[in-house]
Design a protein around this motif. Structure first.
Motif, PDB file in Angstrom:
ATOM      1  N   LYS A 211       0.832  -1.211   0.000  1.00 11.79           N
ATOM      2  CA  LYS A 211       0.000   0.000   0.000  1.00 11.79           C
ATOM      3  C   LYS A 211       0.863   1.256   0.000  1.00 11.79           C
ATOM      4  O   LYS A 211       1.964   1.276   0.543  1.00 11.79           O
ATOM      5  CB  LYS A 211      -0.926   0.002   1.217  1.00 11.79           C
ATOM      6  CG  LYS A 211      -1.966  -1.109   1.184  1.00 11.79           C
ATOM      7  CD  LYS A 211      -2.932  -1.010   2.357  1.00 11.79           C
ATOM      8  CE  LYS A 211      -4.003  -2.098   2.294  1.00 11.79           C
ATOM      9  NZ  LYS A 211      -4.962  -2.014   3.411  1.00 11.79           N
ATOM     10  N   LEU A 212       0.299   2.308  -0.601  1.00 14.07           N
ATOM     11  CA  LEU A 212       0.948   3.616  -0.612  1.00 14.07           C
ATOM     12  C   LEU A 212       0.849   4.238   0.778  1.00 14.07           C
ATOM     13  O   LEU A 212      -0.242   4.398   1.327  1.00 14.07           O
ATOM     14  CB  LEU A 212       0.267   4.518  -1.649  1.00 14.07           C
ATOM     15  CG  LEU A 212       0.716   5.973  -1.703  1.00 14.07           C
ATOM     16  CD1 LEU A 212       2.156   6.067  -2.178  1.00 14.07           C
ATOM     17  CD2 LEU A 212      -0.191   6.776  -2.624  1.00 14.07           C
ATOM     18  N   GLN A 213       2.001   4.591   1.346  1.00 15.36           N
ATOM     19  CA  GLN A 213       2.033   5.227   2.660  1.00 15.36           C
ATOM     20  C   GLN A 213       2.086   6.745   2.550  1.00 15.36           C
ATOM     21  O   GLN A 213       1.448   7.458   3.324  1.00 15.36           O
ATOM     22  CB  GLN A 213       3.248   4.731   3.448  1.00 15.36           C
ATOM     23  CG  GLN A 213       3.257   3.238   3.694  1.00 15.36           C
ATOM     24  CD  GLN A 213       2.117   2.778   4.580  1.00 15.36           C
ATOM     25  OE1 GLN A 213       1.849   3.360   5.622  1.00 15.36           O
ATOM     26  NE2 GLN A 213       1.425   1.725   4.163  1.00 15.36           N
ATOM     27  N   GLN A 214       2.870   7.235   1.588  1.00 20.52           N
ATOM     28  CA  GLN A 214       2.962   8.677   1.373  1.00 20.52           C
ATOM     29  C   GLN A 214       3.568   8.942   0.015  1.00 20.52           C
ATOM     30  O   GLN A 214       4.444   8.207  -0.458  1.00 20.52           O
ATOM     31  CB  GLN A 214       3.813   9.345   2.465  1.00 20.52           C
ATOM     32  CG  GLN A 214       3.781  10.874   2.402  1.00 20.52           C
ATOM     33  CD  GLN A 214       4.422  11.532   3.622  1.00 20.52           C
ATOM     34  OE1 GLN A 214       4.892  10.861   4.548  1.00 20.52           O
ATOM     35  NE2 GLN A 214       4.440  12.852   3.652  1.00 20.52           N
ATOM     36  N   LEU A 215       3.102  10.011  -0.627  1.00 15.18           N
ATOM     37  CA  LEU A 215       3.625  10.472  -1.904  1.00 15.18           C
ATOM     38  C   LEU A 215       3.956  11.949  -1.757  1.00 15.18           C
ATOM     39  O   LEU A 215       3.108  12.745  -1.350  1.00 15.18           O
ATOM     40  CB  LEU A 215       2.582  10.273  -3.016  1.00 15.18           C
ATOM     41  CG  LEU A 215       2.865  10.942  -4.369  1.00 15.18           C
ATOM     42  CD1 LEU A 215       4.124  10.357  -5.005  1.00 15.18           C
ATOM     43  CD2 LEU A 215       1.671  10.786  -5.304  1.00 15.18           C
ATOM     44  N   GLY A 216       5.193  12.320  -2.061  1.00 10.70           N
ATOM     45  CA  GLY A 216       5.568  13.720  -1.942  1.00 10.70           C
ATOM     46  C   GLY A 216       7.000  13.941  -2.376  1.00 10.70           C
ATOM     47  O   GLY A 216       7.727  12.993  -2.730  1.00 10.70           O
ATOM     48  N   THR A 217       7.425  15.196  -2.358  1.00  7.57           N
ATOM     49  CA  THR A 217       8.820  15.502  -2.649  1.00  7.57           C
ATOM     50  C   THR A 217       9.681  14.960  -1.516  1.00  7.57           C
ATOM     51  O   THR A 217       9.186  14.710  -0.405  1.00  7.57           O
ATOM     52  CB  THR A 217       9.031  17.016  -2.765  1.00  7.57           C
ATOM     53  OG1 THR A 217       8.779  17.623  -1.480  1.00  7.57           O
ATOM     54  CG2 THR A 217       8.096  17.637  -3.804  1.00  7.57           C
ATOM     55  N   PRO A 218      10.974  14.772  -1.756  1.00  7.15           N
ATOM     56  CA  PRO A 218      11.843  14.327  -0.657  1.00  7.15           C
ATOM     57  C   PRO A 218      11.738  15.225   0.574  1.00  7.15           C
ATOM     58  O   PRO A 218      11.721  14.729   1.705  1.00  7.15           O
ATOM     59  CB  PRO A 218      13.243  14.374  -1.282  1.00  7.15           C
ATOM     60  CG  PRO A 218      13.006  14.113  -2.736  1.00  7.15           C
ATOM     61  CD  PRO A 218      11.709  14.818  -3.044  1.00  7.15           C
ATOM     62  N   LYS A 219      11.638  16.522   0.364  1.00  8.08           N
ATOM     63  CA  LYS A 219      11.527  17.451   1.491  1.00  8.08           C
ATOM     64  C   LYS A 219      10.220  17.242   2.257  1.00  8.08           C
ATOM     65  O   LYS A 219      10.204  17.234   3.498  1.00  8.08           O
ATOM     66  CB  LYS A 219      11.619  18.899   0.996  1.00  8.08           C
ATOM     67  CG  LYS A 219      11.528  19.943   2.107  1.00  8.08           C
ATOM     68  CD  LYS A 219      11.775  21.336   1.580  1.00  8.08           C
ATOM     69  CE  LYS A 219      11.543  22.380   2.652  1.00  8.08           C
ATOM     70  NZ  LYS A 219      12.374  22.176   3.851  1.00  8.08           N
ATOM     71  N   GLN A 220       9.121  17.049   1.534  1.00  8.14           N
ATOM     72  CA  GLN A 220       7.838  16.811   2.195  1.00  8.14           C
ATOM     73  C   GLN A 220       7.859  15.513   2.997  1.00  8.14           C
ATOM     74  O   GLN A 220       7.377  15.461   4.134  1.00  8.14           O
ATOM     75  CB  GLN A 220       6.715  16.763   1.154  1.00  8.14           C
ATOM     76  CG  GLN A 220       6.377  18.108   0.526  1.00  8.14           C
ATOM     77  CD  GLN A 220       5.474  17.974  -0.688  1.00  8.14           C
ATOM     78  OE1 GLN A 220       5.384  16.904  -1.305  1.00  8.14           O
ATOM     79  NE2 GLN A 220       4.808  19.051  -1.054  1.00  8.14           N
ATOM     80  N   ILE A 221       8.420  14.472   2.399  1.00  2.00           N
ATOM     81  CA  ILE A 221       8.485  13.175   3.072  1.00  2.00           C
ATOM     82  C   ILE A 221       9.319  13.275   4.349  1.00  2.00           C
ATOM     83  O   ILE A 221       8.980  12.703   5.382  1.00  2.00           O
ATOM     84  CB  ILE A 221       9.095  12.108   2.133  1.00  2.00           C
ATOM     85  CG1 ILE A 221       8.217  11.890   0.892  1.00  2.00           C
ATOM     86  CG2 ILE A 221       9.341  10.796   2.862  1.00  2.00           C
ATOM     87  CD1 ILE A 221       6.978  11.120   1.129  1.00  2.00           C
ATOM     88  N   TYR A 222      10.409  14.019   4.268  1.00  2.00           N
ATOM     89  CA  TYR A 222      11.327  14.131   5.400  1.00  2.00           C
ATOM     90  C   TYR A 222      10.770  15.054   6.488  1.00  2.00           C
ATOM     91  O   TYR A 222      10.826  14.726   7.681  1.00  2.00           O
ATOM     92  CB  TYR A 222      12.678  14.656   4.921  1.00  2.00           C
ATOM     93  CG  TYR A 222      13.769  14.582   5.964  1.00  2.00           C
ATOM     94  CD1 TYR A 222      14.495  13.418   6.155  1.00  2.00           C
ATOM     95  CD2 TYR A 222      14.079  15.686   6.766  1.00  2.00           C
ATOM     96  CE1 TYR A 222      15.493  13.332   7.112  1.00  2.00           C
ATOM     97  CE2 TYR A 222      15.075  15.613   7.726  1.00  2.00           C
ATOM     98  CZ  TYR A 222      15.777  14.440   7.892  1.00  2.00           C
ATOM     99  OH  TYR A 222      16.766  14.359   8.851  1.00  2.00           O
TER     100      TYR A 222
END
Length: 351
Positions: A211-222
């Protein structure tokens, strides 16, 4: 060039579900990285895009074309695998040229295209050699050139650096980033290495258990992990996660008592904070105080670990910071550096 769209993709083998109701839109020329632990479904998703696996449900579109029923050779994608997959009896030149022969591309264009692809990955002086005469890094560059020579709409890369040593991974990673920028080809890259994901991706797809946990830019994820799984998977070291509860506006865990800011939730909660967002001090009036559990010199910083109510939490001090094992040390947290997660669901709570 082409965009990619996955609508409700699911892959099942009997009662086992590898990928579950997966939705994703990849823009034309975007570099997307699938990141997650082994068995999370990232490679299976890539193989469905390539046509090497059939989805149990859902649609795959490359550009405006639904490709579910198209053979891999008709999808105009090129794959680079963890194993180089080179033909040992062919020279570097012939290995790079091979896809053009298979696809019956005009032979008069072969030499120019092979030499152009080889030049992009700095192999132009090795075209006469055989794979056995190359290093691991050089073989991986041959595999890259073989994908480039096809001039596909989409590159699919499945952990292409995992067989390389640490130094080669860094240099080859930079080469892949530069190639994608130069070629402007839509790229999906699979890895379990969060450093590769953070350095290469325009956006990161974090997956776990299909399952998808999160989708975002590296900065958003971090900076704003969506849940405790993402928080614990991204970062070196990973985000500290400390279980406790909210009482009268304070987070309480063992002897620690921390102002909870705008968090109104009374009861169980998880506090998260990054090692680099902590001030390490010898003062006893810090946010968290405990004897040193471990101290490690990293070169550019010193990693100090404390045991707080049975949970190990780490902070980065300066490289010149010196402390003895079992010496009392304090961690000072700024409220804006705290992340809050629901203790039961693991989902992020924004105050």
């Amino acid at each position: 060039m082409a965009s990619i769209r996955l609508n409700g993709i699911t892959k099942r083998w009997g009662k086992v579900t590898g990928v579950s109701h997966f939705d994703l839109e990849v823009a034309d020329q975007e570099f997307i990285v699938f990141l997650g632990p082994s068995g999370c479904g990232k490679t299976t998703t890539m193989r469905m895009i390539a046509g090497l696996e059939d989805p149990s449900d859902g649609d795959i579109l490359i550009g405006d074309t639904r490709v579910n029923n198209l053979d891999p050779k008709d999808r105009d994608v090129a794959m680079v695998f963890q194993s180089y997959g080179l033909y040992p009896n062919l020279t570097v030149y012939e290995n790079i040229r091979f896809p053009l022969k298979v696809r019956k591309v005009d032979p008069t264009t072969h030499d120019d295209r092979v030499r152009k692809a080889a030049d992009m990955v700095e192999l132009d002086n090795l075209l006469h050699r055989f794979p056995r005469e190359l290093s691991g890094g050089q073989r991986q560059r041959v595999a890259l050139a073989r994908a480039i020579v096809r001039e596909p709409n989409v590159f699919l890369m499945d952990e292409p650096l995992s067989n390389l040593d640490a130094k080669l991974r860094v240099s080859t990673r930079a080469k892949i980033k530069h190639l994608q920028h130069t070629l402007k080809t839509t790229t999906i890259y699979v890895t379990h290495d969060q450093i590769e994901a953070m350095t290469l991706a325009d956006r990161v797809v974090v997956m776990n258990k299909g399952k998808l946990q999160q989708l975002g830019t590296p900065k958003q994820i971090y900076d704003t992990p969506a849940n405790t799984f993402v928080a614990s998977f991204i970062g070196s070291p990973a985000m500290n996660l400390l279980s406790g509860r909210i009482e009268q506006g304070h987070f309480v865990a063992g002897d620690a008592r921390i102002p909870a800011g705008d968090i109104q939730n009374e009861g169980d909660i998880t506090l998260g904070f990054r090692a680099e967002d902590v001030e390490v001090t010898l003062d006893n009036d810090a946010t968290l105080v405990a004897p040193v559990y471990s101290v490690e010199l990293l070169g550019d910083a010193t990693l100090v670990t404390l045991n707080i109510d049975g949970t190990l939490v780490a902070a980065k001090a300066s490289k010149d910071f010196e402390v003895e094992m079992d010496q009392q040390v304090g961690f000072r947290l700024a409220p804006e550096s705290c992340h809050w997660f629901d203790a039961h669901t693991g989902h992020r709570i924004d105050g």
